[in-house]
Design an enzyme around this catalytic site. Sequence first.
Site, PDB file in Angstrom:
ATOM      1  N   SER A  21      -0.957   3.320 125.261  1.00 54.75           N
ATOM      2  CA  SER A  21      -1.897   3.606 126.337  1.00 54.75           C
ATOM      3  C   SER A  21      -1.380   4.808 127.113  1.00 54.75           C
ATOM      4  O   SER A  21      -0.228   5.213 126.952  1.00 54.75           O
ATOM      5  CB  SER A  21      -1.989   2.408 127.283  1.00 54.75           C
ATOM      6  OG  SER A  21      -2.345   1.257 126.565  1.00 54.75           O
ATOM      7  N   CYS A  22      -2.227   5.356 127.983  1.00 49.19           N
ATOM      8  CA  CYS A  22      -1.828   6.464 128.849  1.00 49.19           C
ATOM      9  C   CYS A  22      -0.537   6.090 129.588  1.00 49.19           C
ATOM     10  O   CYS A  22      -0.449   4.970 130.080  1.00 49.19           O
ATOM     11  CB  CYS A  22      -2.931   6.741 129.858  1.00 49.19           C
ATOM     12  SG  CYS A  22      -2.531   7.982 131.098  1.00 49.19           S
ATOM     13  N   PRO A  23       0.482   6.923 129.643  1.00 50.39           N
ATOM     14  CA  PRO A  23       0.551   8.326 129.253  1.00 50.39           C
ATOM     15  C   PRO A  23       1.138   8.537 127.859  1.00 50.39           C
ATOM     16  O   PRO A  23       1.573   9.646 127.545  1.00 50.39           O
ATOM     17  CB  PRO A  23       1.486   8.903 130.310  1.00 50.39           C
ATOM     18  CG  PRO A  23       2.483   7.794 130.532  1.00 50.39           C
ATOM     19  CD  PRO A  23       1.702   6.508 130.383  1.00 50.39           C
TER      20      PRO A  23
END
Lengths: 82, 141
Positions: A21-23
Amino acid sequence: MTPEELKNLKVDKTVDARGTSCPGPLLAAKKAIGEIKDSQILEVLSADEGTKKDIPKWAEKKNYKYLGTIEESGYFRIFVKK
Amino acid sequence: MANKKFCLGLFTGSVDKLTAAGVVLSGAAAMDMDVDIYVLLQGARAFKKEIGDDASKLNMSENAEMKAEFMESLKKLKVKTWLEFFREAKEITNVKIHMCGLAGKVWGGNVLEDFVDIVDDIVGIGSYINSAAEADVSLFI
């Protein structure tokens, strides 16, 4: 570039960040771009929606060229030229 | 062209805000920013060797009653721990972590060896203010 042109690109390196997932995808792109030469092309695979916006902005700030994104089923293929 | 400077005043010692700080830090690392982090009062506790990313020893700053769900969700999404984010950022870009001397002492940390190994030095508040004054981006979390 058009999706057809993107599909026919000769990619120099592909990094698969679909499990993160982000980042995660942005950091994967940052690391991978350090492993290719100027004018070579990086492809980032990401299932994270935010990456579609993040990577073009990152590329612009870093003076790389964002070439475009192809939407596949459940993930994106994002192309950047160093 | 010189790298942009990012200054972070890290007051928080709660797991949710530390995780957010780690995500922000990752963004700065991706942009090759030079980062100075100043660990202030509550933050110093989390950086103690015996605490670190042991989430059972860290509180939540918001929605405290939902900590178990929050931690489970982070795990499912494969989000790194706050300490892993900080370590990774240090590997990618120029990140210096400065411990406020007073903050360290409040939690019984007097020397560098009392803290996790990513802390670079122990400094006074003047260093933080100077860094914040010179930074292109300055945040306080």
